[in-house]
Structures are given as C-alpha cells and as structure tokens.
Design an enzyme around this catalytic site. Sequence first.
Site, short mmCIF file in Angstrom:
data_model
loop_
_atom_site.label_atom_id
_atom_site.label_comp_id
_atom_site.label_asym_id
_atom_site.label_seq_id
_atom_site.Cartn_x
_atom_site.Cartn_y
_atom_site.Cartn_z
N ASP A 37 40.43 42.99 30.05
CA ASP A 37 39.47 43.62 30.96
C ASP A 37 38.10 42.99 30.74
O ASP A 37 37.90 42.24 29.77
CB ASP A 37 39.41 45.14 30.68
CG ASP A 37 39.06 45.96 31.92
OD1 ASP A 37 37.95 45.77 32.45
OD2 ASP A 37 39.88 46.80 32.33
N ASP A 67 37.82 37.91 32.27
CA ASP A 67 37.48 38.08 33.68
C ASP A 67 38.56 37.35 34.48
O ASP A 67 38.70 36.12 34.35
CB ASP A 67 36.09 37.48 33.95
CG ASP A 67 35.61 37.76 35.37
OD1 ASP A 67 36.45 37.94 36.27
OD2 ASP A 67 34.38 37.79 35.57
N VAL A 68 39.30 38.09 35.30
CA VAL A 68 40.44 37.47 36.00
C VAL A 68 40.01 36.41 37.02
O VAL A 68 40.86 35.67 37.53
CB VAL A 68 41.34 38.52 36.71
CG1 VAL A 68 41.97 39.46 35.70
CG2 VAL A 68 40.56 39.29 37.78
N TYR A 158 39.42 44.17 51.56
CA TYR A 158 40.36 44.76 50.60
C TYR A 158 41.79 44.68 51.16
O TYR A 158 42.71 44.22 50.47
CB TYR A 158 39.96 46.21 50.32
CG TYR A 158 40.82 46.90 49.29
CD1 TYR A 158 40.65 46.66 47.93
CD2 TYR A 158 41.81 47.81 49.68
CE1 TYR A 158 41.42 47.31 46.98
CE2 TYR A 158 42.59 48.46 48.74
CZ TYR A 158 42.40 48.22 47.39
OH TYR A 158 43.18 48.86 46.45
N LYS A 162 44.94 42.57 49.59
CA LYS A 162 46.14 43.25 49.10
C LYS A 162 47.39 42.83 49.88
O LYS A 162 48.49 42.79 49.33
CB LYS A 162 45.93 44.77 49.17
CG LYS A 162 44.87 45.27 48.18
CD LYS A 162 45.29 44.97 46.74
CE LYS A 162 44.34 45.57 45.72
NZ LYS A 162 44.76 45.30 44.33
N THR A 193 41.34 57.72 40.29
CA THR A 193 40.70 56.85 39.29
C THR A 193 39.23 56.73 39.70
O THR A 193 38.81 57.26 40.73
CB THR A 193 41.31 55.43 39.28
OG1 THR A 193 40.95 54.76 40.51
CG2 THR A 193 42.82 55.45 39.13
#
Length: 256
Positions: A37, A67-68, A158, A162, A193
């Site tokens: 993360d 960091d992805v 988004y 996705k 979340t």
Amino acid sequence: MSLLDGRVAVVTGGSSGIGRGIALAYAEAGADVVVCDIREEPKEGGAPTHEKIESDTDSSATYVELDVTDPAAFEEAMDAAEAFGGVDVMVNNAGIWRPEEFLEVTEAEFQGMMDINLKGVYFGAQAAATRMVESGGGSIINVSSVNGIFGNGNYPTYSASKGAVRTLSYSLAHGLGGDNVRVNAIHPGAIKTKIGPEGAEETSEEQMAQLNAMIPLGRQGEPDDVAGVAVFLASDLSKYVTGESIVVDGGWTSWR
Ligand SMILES: NC(=O)c1ccc[n+]([C@@H]2O[C@H](COP(=O)([O-])OP(=O)(O)OC[C@H]3O[C@@H](n4cnc5c(N)ncnc54)[C@H](O)[C@@H]3O)[C@@H](O)[C@H]2O)c1
C-alpha cells in the site's frame, strides 16, 4: 487443514477496506500475506493489517510500501513473497474512485485514475505472473467493480478503468492458462469502505435507504463479503475456474 495452508498471497491496497478484509481472510485461511500500500495505517483505524495478522492469526505477514503506478515497485513485493516461499496468489485490489463531470475531466485526472485502477492491475499481474510461470502456477485476482459491467454517467473514468480490468482479466486467463496461472475478476457492488474522496460528505440515512432498496439482499456489503469470494478464487475449490468475473453485490446488478 485450512483452505490456504502453505500459500503466499500479495494484496495491493491491503491496508484498508476490501484489501484489508481480503488479507485478513487469507491469513485466517492459512496463507502468509504481503500487504502492499502507499499507507500503512488503515483508513478506518485499527492496527495495520500486517500487525493484526501477526497478532491474531498463526500466519506471517509483512508490509511493503508500494505505489501501484510504478511497475518497478512490484519487484520488492515479489521478493517479500519469495521470503515466505514465493507468490501463489496475487490480488490486484488497489484502486480509487471519485465522482466527476465528464465535460470537465482533465487529461491529468483521467491519466491519474487509469494509472492506479488499470496500469496498477496490469503490471501487478505481470510481475506476479512472471514468478508464477517460473514456479508452476498461481491465482491472480483483479478487483474490478459492478461499474466494470454497467456504465455510470457520474463517474465515466472509473467505469472505463474497471471495464478494462474485466477484459484484461479475460485476456490474461486465455494467455496464461497453459502455464497453470488462473486469472479472475471480482466485481464488488456497494461495499462499506472509506474509498470516497477525503472530506466528501457521508452518505445520508435517506441515500443509504434508497441504495439498500435497490439491493435484493437489502444492505450494502462489508469487506468480508468480498473476502469470502477472494478466498474461494485463491483456493483449490476454484481450480477449474479461470477467465471468470464474479459479481459480489447482494444481487444489485441482477435486475438492472
Ligand atoms: N467500496 C466499494 O463500494 C467498491 C465497489 C466496487 C469496487 N471497489 C474496488 O475495490 C478496491 C478497493 O476499494 P476500497 O473500497 O477497499 O477502497 P479503500 O480506499 O478503502 O482502500 C483502498 C486502499 O488502496 C490504497 N491505494 C490507493 N492508491 C494506491 C496506490 N497508488 N498504490 C497502492 N495502494 C494504493 C489506499 O491507500 C487504501 O489503503 C478498489 O479497486 C475499488 O475500486 C470498491
């Protein structure tokens, strides 16, 4: 014997929310976990995921700050997994969401979201698959969204990111099946979340009731609801399942 005894899992975005739920469920099912993360402290509070795993379960865990959006960073995560015996399960879960007005989205905003939600999944999968092909197989689980199945005019970037994760997962399943690497996507619905932008208004009671009325099971999901499916996809219970997209939304999309 637990479902994931002897397995090693890497979970991106594992400090908070759904990723945290998956990491904890994996540890409870016997896997050692590498939590990756950009922040160690869970957004929702409590002990960092890797510390909770170490204190509450018989599994081992470690934290890698990663960091992805940086493909090279995954090597450290894979090396951390190697120290536990090598990656068997890769969960590309890290992602961000924000509402946006399509006519006002800038190139930088578009790219920023694609870098985390799509590029992060792509190169996370590549790093893990490289090791899995060498070791004889594994399971890659990509976290998409119900918005990767249907569109939403309130968050077009988004939804696009996705949807791409879904078809990427199909492509990888096709390409890696011969190496015994399974690739599947999970599509969560509304899960409780703290994914919303910082400082965003909390959902009101009224909005919550409207949302719940659209969900056949009558409630929003918990990270734990998604984690159960992630355990299934990581385990041999799903050994003949690849190139699949599993919706975890209390039935929301089934009647849209
Ligand atoms: N919560 C929902 O209702 C919902 C619904 C559908 C899909 N999802 C997807 O589930 C995944 C997890 O979402 P969540 O609700 O648990 O969100 P969250 O914000 O609670 O947790 C996401 C975690 O990812 C981390 N992260 C963000 N950017 C990162 C980066 N560049 N590199 C590494 N880590 C990073 C964050 O620090 C955080 O710990 C996301 O991909 C999200 O799009 C969530």
